[in-house]
Enzyme design. Structure first.
Site, PDB file in Angstrom:
ATOM      1  N   GLY A   1      -0.347  -5.523  -9.411  1.00 36.20           N
ATOM      2  CA  GLY A   1      -1.112  -6.706  -9.776  1.00 36.20           C
ATOM      3  C   GLY A   1      -0.727  -7.206 -11.152  1.00 36.20           C
ATOM      4  N   GLY A   2      -1.490  -6.796 -12.165  1.00 38.13           N
ATOM      5  CA  GLY A   2      -1.330  -7.329 -13.518  1.00 38.13           C
ATOM      6  C   GLY A   2       0.097  -7.281 -14.040  1.00 38.13           C
TER       7      GLY A   2
ATOM      8  CD  GLU B   1      -8.797  -7.803  -6.848  1.00 36.80           C
ATOM      9  OE1 GLU B   1      -8.102  -8.806  -6.642  1.00 36.80           O
ATOM     10  OE2 GLU B   1      -8.508  -6.941  -7.716  1.00 36.80           O
TER      11      GLU B   1
ATOM     12  CD  GLU C   1      -3.462  -2.315  -3.842  1.00 34.79           C
ATOM     13  OE1 GLU C   1      -2.609  -2.535  -4.705  1.00 34.79           O
ATOM     14  OE2 GLU C   1      -4.315  -3.142  -3.494  1.00 34.79           O
TER      15      GLU C   1
ATOM     16  CD1 TRP D   1       2.367 -12.436  -9.426  1.00 37.14           C
ATOM     17  CD2 TRP D   1       2.452 -14.601  -9.986  1.00 37.14           C
ATOM     18  NE1 TRP D   1       3.547 -12.646 -10.101  1.00 37.14           N
ATOM     19  CE2 TRP D   1       3.617 -13.980 -10.451  1.00 37.14           C
ATOM     20  CE3 TRP D   1       2.291 -15.967 -10.207  1.00 37.14           C
ATOM     21  CZ2 TRP D   1       4.617 -14.661 -11.149  1.00 37.14           C
ATOM     22  CZ3 TRP D   1       3.283 -16.658 -10.891  1.00 37.14           C
ATOM     23  CH2 TRP D   1       4.427 -16.007 -11.363  1.00 37.14           C
ATOM     24  CE  LYS D   2      -5.003  -8.056  -8.865  1.00 39.37           C
ATOM     25  NZ  LYS D   2      -6.029  -7.060  -8.953  1.00 39.37           N
TER      26      LYS D   2
ATOM     27  CB  SER E   1      -3.328   1.169 -13.110  1.00 41.22           C
ATOM     28  OG  SER E   1      -4.586   0.518 -13.225  1.00 41.22           O
TER      29      SER E   1
HETATM   30  C1  PEP Z   1      -3.565  -5.087  -6.987  1.00 38.81           C
HETATM   31  O1  PEP Z   1      -4.084  -6.143  -7.292  1.00 38.81           O
HETATM   32  O2  PEP Z   1      -3.277  -4.875  -5.814  1.00 38.81           O
HETATM   33  C2  PEP Z   1      -3.298  -4.109  -8.048  1.00 38.81           C
HETATM   34  C3  PEP Z   1      -2.794  -2.956  -7.700  1.00 38.81           C
HETATM   35  O3  PEP Z   1      -3.605  -4.479  -9.322  1.00 38.81           O
HETATM   36  P1  PEP Z   1      -3.166  -3.716 -10.672  1.00 38.81           P
HETATM   37  O4  PEP Z   1      -1.711  -3.376 -10.546  1.00 38.81           O
HETATM   38  O5  PEP Z   1      -3.430  -4.720 -11.755  1.00 38.81           O
HETATM   39  O6  PEP Z   1      -4.008  -2.498 -10.793  1.00 38.81           O
END
Ligand code: PEP
Length: 246
Positions: free
Chosen positions: A227-228, A94, A162, A12-13, A206
């Site tokens: 993530g999102g 990040e 990732e 969820w960051k 993604s």
């Molecule tokens: C993540 O934050 O680890 C990630 C993979 O983000 P997203 O799925 O939004 O690309």
């Protein structure tokens, strides 16, 4: 016999307040109905104890290397465990870019996680510059050797590959690239540490409902770090279902 598991892990960051706990409950409910996968939500630390009753496996998003001390603003792995976490992400790109975390820091954080009884989700991945220069495997080899401590087992460690350029951009490598890279990562893990070949290796970057089934069908992909698309139950549950069906 392999000990690899299928993981639907959400990150969820720095999103989410108590108003979003309804999504945790809905995801927990869906997880109860899906056999054969482990669903983990890595929440902001402020929400962990609030979500502890959901029955879902929870994770933090970072931890300090020490179990306590004068480190204003940091969170110890022991505190995450106390708040209800059983996992913690370490080495997310990040954290590497925003906080200058290096492989040695990440290895120390993974060991702190283990000492607190948490499973470390160790992130690795190349930047766009490295990808374009054909350096992906060299980068991953260096990251694995520096950030995955000896003693990693399927019980205490999950790896998330990732590509940095795929995170939050809507871009992904091709399925062929993901499979090839995951197979190489598995070989690197096998030569790096005793139980390395049996670690679960997740793809992140993604992932969404529209591409989840294709990515999760790849033989060396053991699920996703999302993530999102993990923030809303309506987005994440179809991803969990795609994993359960894979
Ligand atoms: C993540 O934050 O680890 C990630 C993979 O983000 P997203 O799925 O939004 O690309």
């Amino acid at each position: 016999m392999t000990q690899r598991c299928k993981f639907a892990a959400g990150n969820w960051k720095m999103f989410g307040t108590s108003a979003d706990l309804s999504h945790v409950d809905a995801i927990a409910q869906a997880a109860r109905d899906l056999a054969g996968i482990v669903t983990v939500l890595c929440l902001p630390a402020t929400l962990l104890s609030r979500a502890a009753d959901s029955g879902l496996a929870l994770g933090g998003q970072d931890c300090h290397t020490a179990s306590q001390g004068a480190h204003t603003g940091d969170t110890a792995a022991t505190m995450l465990a106390d708040a209800g976490a059983s996992y913690v992400i370490v080495g997310h790109s990040e954290r590497r870019s925003d906080h200058g975390e290096k492989d040695a820091d990440i290895a120390a954080k993974a060991q702190a996680a283990w000492a607190a009884g948490l499973t470390a989700i160790i992130c690795i991945g190349e930047t766009r510059k490295d990808y374009e220069a054909g350096r992906t495997l060299d980068v991953l080899r260096t990251q694995i050797s520096g950030s995955v401590p000896q003693g990693a087992t399927p019980q205490n460690t999950v790896i998330a590959y990732e590509p940095v350029w795929a995170i939050g951009t809507g871009l992904t490598p091709t399925s062929e690239e993901i499979q090839t890279t995951h197979a190489e990562v598995r070989d690197m893990l096998a030569s790096h540490t005793g139980d390395g070949a049996d670690l679960s290796v997740l793809y992140g970057g993604s992932v969404k409902a529209a591409n989840a089934a294709e990515i999760f069908a790849l033989p060396d992909v053991d699920g996703g770090l999302v993530g999102g698309a993990s923030l809303k139950a309506a987005d994440f549950i179809p991803i969990m279902k795609a994993l359960a069906a894979s």
